[in-house]
Design a protein around this motif. Structure first.
Motif, short mmCIF file in Angstrom:
data_model
loop_
_atom_site.label_atom_id
_atom_site.label_comp_id
_atom_site.label_asym_id
_atom_site.label_seq_id
_atom_site.Cartn_x
_atom_site.Cartn_y
_atom_site.Cartn_z
N ALA A 73 -91.99 72.33 24.76
CA ALA A 73 -93.43 72.04 24.56
C ALA A 73 -93.99 72.95 23.46
O ALA A 73 -94.81 72.51 22.65
CB ALA A 73 -94.17 72.24 25.88
N ARG A 74 -93.52 74.19 23.42
CA ARG A 74 -94.01 75.12 22.38
C ARG A 74 -93.54 74.69 20.98
O ARG A 74 -94.26 74.80 20.01
CB ARG A 74 -93.58 76.55 22.68
N LEU A 75 -92.30 74.20 20.91
CA LEU A 75 -91.78 73.70 19.62
C LEU A 75 -92.62 72.51 19.14
O LEU A 75 -92.92 72.38 17.96
CB LEU A 75 -90.31 73.29 19.76
N VAL A 76 -92.98 71.63 20.09
CA VAL A 76 -93.79 70.46 19.73
C VAL A 76 -95.17 70.93 19.26
O VAL A 76 -95.70 70.41 18.27
CB VAL A 76 -93.93 69.49 20.93
N GLU A 77 -95.71 71.92 19.94
CA GLU A 77 -97.01 72.46 19.52
C GLU A 77 -96.93 72.99 18.10
O GLU A 77 -97.83 72.82 17.29
CB GLU A 77 -97.42 73.60 20.45
N GLN A 78 -95.80 73.65 17.79
CA GLN A 78 -95.63 74.30 16.50
C GLN A 78 -95.34 73.28 15.39
O GLN A 78 -95.93 73.35 14.31
CB GLN A 78 -94.46 75.29 16.61
N PHE A 79 -94.44 72.33 15.66
CA PHE A 79 -93.97 71.45 14.58
C PHE A 79 -94.51 70.03 14.62
O PHE A 79 -94.22 69.23 13.72
CB PHE A 79 -92.43 71.43 14.57
N GLY A 80 -95.27 69.68 15.67
CA GLY A 80 -95.90 68.36 15.72
C GLY A 80 -94.92 67.23 15.55
O GLY A 80 -93.93 67.14 16.28
N ARG A 81 -95.16 66.35 14.56
CA ARG A 81 -94.32 65.16 14.40
C ARG A 81 -93.00 65.45 13.69
O ARG A 81 -92.21 64.53 13.47
CB ARG A 81 -95.10 64.10 13.60
N ASP A 82 -92.74 66.69 13.30
CA ASP A 82 -91.52 67.04 12.58
C ASP A 82 -90.34 67.15 13.57
O ASP A 82 -89.92 68.24 13.97
CB ASP A 82 -91.72 68.38 11.84
N ARG A 83 -89.81 65.97 13.92
CA ARG A 83 -88.76 65.87 14.94
C ARG A 83 -87.55 66.74 14.61
O ARG A 83 -86.98 67.40 15.49
CB ARG A 83 -88.34 64.40 15.06
N GLU A 84 -87.16 66.73 13.33
CA GLU A 84 -85.96 67.48 12.93
C GLU A 84 -86.07 68.96 13.24
O GLU A 84 -85.13 69.58 13.73
CB GLU A 84 -85.72 67.32 11.43
N ARG A 85 -87.22 69.52 12.93
CA ARG A 85 -87.38 70.97 13.18
C ARG A 85 -87.42 71.26 14.68
O ARG A 85 -86.96 72.31 15.12
CB ARG A 85 -88.66 71.49 12.49
N ILE A 86 -87.98 70.31 15.45
CA ILE A 86 -88.00 70.49 16.91
C ILE A 86 -86.57 70.48 17.45
O ILE A 86 -86.17 71.36 18.21
CB ILE A 86 -88.86 69.40 17.58
N VAL A 87 -85.79 69.49 17.03
CA VAL A 87 -84.40 69.38 17.49
C VAL A 87 -83.61 70.61 17.05
O VAL A 87 -82.82 71.17 17.82
CB VAL A 87 -83.75 68.07 16.98
N ALA A 88 -83.86 71.07 15.81
CA ALA A 88 -83.18 72.28 15.33
C ALA A 88 -83.56 73.47 16.21
O ALA A 88 -82.70 74.29 16.57
CB ALA A 88 -83.55 72.55 13.87
N GLY A 89 -84.82 73.56 16.60
CA GLY A 89 -85.29 74.64 17.47
C GLY A 89 -84.62 74.62 18.83
O GLY A 89 -84.35 75.67 19.43
N LEU A 90 -84.31 73.41 19.30
CA LEU A 90 -83.66 73.27 20.62
C LEU A 90 -82.24 73.85 20.61
O LEU A 90 -81.75 74.29 21.64
CB LEU A 90 -83.56 71.80 21.02
N GLN A 91 -81.59 73.85 19.44
CA GLN A 91 -80.22 74.35 19.35
C GLN A 91 -80.13 75.80 19.82
O GLN A 91 -79.11 76.23 20.35
CB GLN A 91 -79.66 74.27 17.90
N GLY A 92 -81.19 76.54 19.63
CA GLY A 92 -81.19 77.95 20.01
C GLY A 92 -81.34 78.17 21.50
O GLY A 92 -81.18 79.28 21.99
N LEU A 93 -81.67 77.11 22.25
CA LEU A 93 -81.89 77.28 23.70
C LEU A 93 -80.58 77.06 24.46
O LEU A 93 -79.62 76.50 23.94
CB LEU A 93 -82.94 76.27 24.19
N THR A 94 -80.59 77.48 25.72
CA THR A 94 -79.37 77.37 26.52
C THR A 94 -79.00 75.91 26.81
O THR A 94 -77.84 75.58 26.99
CB THR A 94 -79.53 78.12 27.86
N GLN A 95 -80.00 75.05 26.83
CA GLN A 95 -79.80 73.60 27.03
C GLN A 95 -79.04 73.25 28.31
O GLN A 95 -78.01 72.60 28.27
CB GLN A 95 -79.07 72.99 25.84
N VAL A 96 -79.59 73.68 29.42
CA VAL A 96 -79.05 73.28 30.71
C VAL A 96 -79.34 71.79 30.91
O VAL A 96 -78.54 71.02 31.43
CB VAL A 96 -79.70 74.09 31.86
#
Ligand SMILES: [Zn+2]
Length: 287
Positions: free
Chosen positions: A243-266
């Motif tokens: 949710a914070r990545l979406v707040e930060q990057f809005g419609r920029d899906r690529e940057r959001i998905v890139a941001g997710l790579q850094g998470l543990t992704q359970v």
């Protein structure tokens, strides 16, 4: 078959069942009154909880409160025949469902889907729950509140509080104060009716903030299982980050998905990214 469990000194629940979308039902048992949280998705679901409470010698509910209007939480009401407490918007929604032809389930749900009050999953789940017996009687609650309401059940007190959110604007939390149990209903879920599923970062983060303001030990989502606060925080951590990545990057899906790579992704959050993208295209709505 689901079996009742006592999860705290005053709280008994019937666990969720996913096949026909049965949510958790709860009985909050005081020395004077028992409060029922949610009615069940059918009379059969309601009866299962009644029978099991009775078998355990638990005082049966004296009144009922709804977390939101969705069929799986409210269509068991006719079986309980209790004074029913609900938010104004819950009452307004249920009023629209009274008098519909439920014997013609398919066409009634098609019409409701067009109005944003049902989905393809609703039909599937209702067919699973009701089979050929379409004896559905929608009941409109009789006691209406606007923001919050307190219940003194004798030795235990509860608060129902309207919180809204993406899932449905009438969503409420129920907090059992002495036992520190917080029921979230389905409030943290995405919208499920009226087109593609949607999430809104602002709604999601505000709900999480409200949850953490309670002094809860146990947190219960209606279609999940009770979680201790630490387990809940852990479970929700990535969702919060998303949710914070979406707040930060809005419609920029690529940057959001890139941001997710850094998470543990359970959890697989790819779908949720799409829900957020769909949410950004939807008109904003107040909580
Ligand atoms: Zn729901």
């Amino acid at each position: 078959m689901q079996l009742v469990e006592q999860i705290s000194p005053h709280v008994w629940i019937l666990p969720a069942e996913h096949k026909s979308d049965r949510p958790i039902l709860a009985a909050i048992v005081g020395s004077r009154r028992t409060l029922l949280m949610d009615a069940g998705n059918s009379p059969a679901h309601a009866r299962l909880f009644q029978e099991q409470l009775q078998a355990r010698g638990v005082r049966l509910p004296d009144l009922l409160v709804l977390t939101h209007w969705h069929w799986d939480h409210s269509f068991g009401m006719s079986e309980w025949n209790l004074p029913a407490v609900a938010h104004q918007q819950t009452v307004d929604a249920l009023r629209k469902l009274v008098g519909l032809d439920w014997s013609a389930l398919e066409s009634t749900l098609q019409a409701l889907t067009r109005q944003g009050m049902a989905s393809a999953e609703t039909l599937q789940h209702m067919q699973e729950e009701y089979g050929a017996d379409r004896n559905i009687q929608v009941v409109v609650p009789d006691l209406i509140f606007a923001h919050s309401l307190h219940f003194d059940l004798g030795d235990v007190t509860c608060e129902i509080r309207h919180v809204g959110g993406d899932h449905t604007s009438d969503s409420c939390f129920l907090y059992v104060k002495e036992d520190k149990v917080l029921f979230l209903g389905d409030s943290l879920g995405p919208s499920v009716y009226g087109g593609p599923r949607t999430y809104t970062a602002n709604h999601f983060l505000r709900l999480l903030e409200s949850i953490y303001e309670y002094d809860a030990d146990l947190i219960v989502e209606s279609h999940g299982q009770p979680l201790a606060l630490t387990a809940f925080r852990e479970d929700l951590n990535e969702w919060e980050q998303l949710a914070r990545l979406v707040e930060q990057f809005g419609r920029d899906r690529e940057r959001i998905v890139a941001g997710l790579q850094g998470l543990t992704q359970v959890h697989d959050l790819t779908q949720a990214v799409d829900w957020y993208m769909a949410g950004l295209e939807k008109k904003p709505r107040n909580l």
